[in-house]
Scaffold this motif. Sequence first.
Motif, PDB file in Angstrom:
ATOM      1  N   ARG A  48       0.825  -1.203   0.000  1.00 22.25           N
ATOM      2  CA  ARG A  48       0.000   0.000   0.000  1.00 22.25           C
ATOM      3  C   ARG A  48       0.863   1.259   0.000  1.00 22.25           C
ATOM      4  O   ARG A  48       0.553   2.238  -0.676  1.00 22.25           O
ATOM      5  CB  ARG A  48      -0.919  -0.018   1.223  1.00 22.25           C
ATOM      6  N   ASP A  49       1.976   1.234   0.726  1.00 25.72           N
ATOM      7  CA  ASP A  49       2.881   2.387   0.758  1.00 25.72           C
ATOM      8  C   ASP A  49       3.517   2.615  -0.613  1.00 25.72           C
ATOM      9  O   ASP A  49       3.689   3.762  -1.047  1.00 25.72           O
ATOM     10  CB  ASP A  49       3.973   2.186   1.813  1.00 25.72           C
ATOM     11  N   THR A  50       3.868   1.505  -1.287  1.00 27.58           N
ATOM     12  CA  THR A  50       4.460   1.623  -2.618  1.00 27.58           C
ATOM     13  C   THR A  50       3.454   2.199  -3.611  1.00 27.58           C
ATOM     14  O   THR A  50       3.811   3.013  -4.471  1.00 27.58           O
ATOM     15  CB  THR A  50       4.954   0.256  -3.120  1.00 27.58           C
ATOM     16  N   VAL A  51       2.209   1.792  -3.494  1.00 25.20           N
ATOM     17  CA  VAL A  51       1.162   2.323  -4.372  1.00 25.20           C
ATOM     18  C   VAL A  51       1.066   3.834  -4.214  1.00 25.20           C
ATOM     19  O   VAL A  51       1.006   4.581  -5.195  1.00 25.20           O
ATOM     20  CB  VAL A  51      -0.197   1.664  -4.056  1.00 25.20           C
ATOM     21  N   LYS A  52       1.083   4.324  -2.967  1.00 21.07           N
ATOM     22  CA  LYS A  52       0.996   5.762  -2.721  1.00 21.07           C
ATOM     23  C   LYS A  52       2.192   6.496  -3.321  1.00 21.07           C
ATOM     24  O   LYS A  52       2.070   7.615  -3.815  1.00 21.07           O
ATOM     25  CB  LYS A  52       0.912   6.028  -1.216  1.00 21.07           C
TER      26      LYS A  52
END
Length: 348
Positions: A48-52
């Motif tokens: 999820r952090d990478t997506v952001k």
Amino acid sequence: MQLSPSMLHFSLMISLSLVVLSGQETHQQPPSQILSKLRMKEAPNISRDTVKQLLPKAPPLQQLLDQYDVLGDDNRDVVTEEDDEHAITETIMMMATEPASVVQVNGEPKCCHFSFTQKFQVSRLVRAQLWVHLRPAAEATTVFLQISRLMPVTDGNRHIRIRSLKLDVKAGVSSWQSIDVKQVLSVWLRQPETNWGIEINAFDSRGKDLAVTSTQPGEEGLQPFMEVKISEGPRRVRRDLGLDCDENSPESRCCRYPLTVDFEDFGWDWIIAPKRYKANYCSGECEYMHLQKYPHTHLVNKANPRGTAGPCCTPTKMSPINMLYFNQEQQIIYGKIPSMVVDRCGCL
């Protein structure tokens, strides 16, 4: 036997099935089949952090996300189309990567190279836009956005200007700018060996480069990217009839019931939107009179009555949904994913 919505939802959560249920038999789509429709062998390993971090903060992506906010769970087209076996890709957003060292001098430029797979064909190319973010100018000024084609250093002149755009910008205001690169992309697709990448500059009147090509702290999501739209031929429209029910319906016959699938419950953070959608499912009894509508089933039952258990309540029409997601190459894909929604149920 009629399956209750709660039983079905439990089955969905355990097996990640995407709903093709019948009254006498259960047909499920395992994750491998879903990924196959997306032309993936395994789910992208994106947190999820990478997506952001990877999501570009750019107008075309925001427009797509706003579209999902308006449509909510129902993100399909108004007209139901005949489905295909694989995803019909519409728009692809590709992040820029560092070009090969053969076109660099002392490690420069750091940007930009774009890779293209076999799905990109000149005949299917509709539009190609390069998006560049400009840092704020100290004063109102004229900016010249320049796109140059990179060539190996050994070829002598490694910068060949291919596009230029004159812009008037206000003081202290950052902005996204787009420039048409369809012709450039067409050449690359016909002659892949010429694709060494491009260099992007946006010089103001003082000679300062305002183009964001390598991000500084706080500039995540502002790196250049290419928005490519490709198309396929039109699909035939097909409609059939069927019963629609809800959880409180007393109907015992084969019927379509509502069901919402939540991708976040599956841990699939690489799906940007929709986070959930209305999948629906089929359940109910199939009486003997339904056999008259499907002659094949009727004849099979007469020819081999011991080998068949009668018709099953099953989807007779499924449709795609529009989905925005990351693929294995961390490219953002916007396209139609087939066989994700049950539109009609019947006895087969």
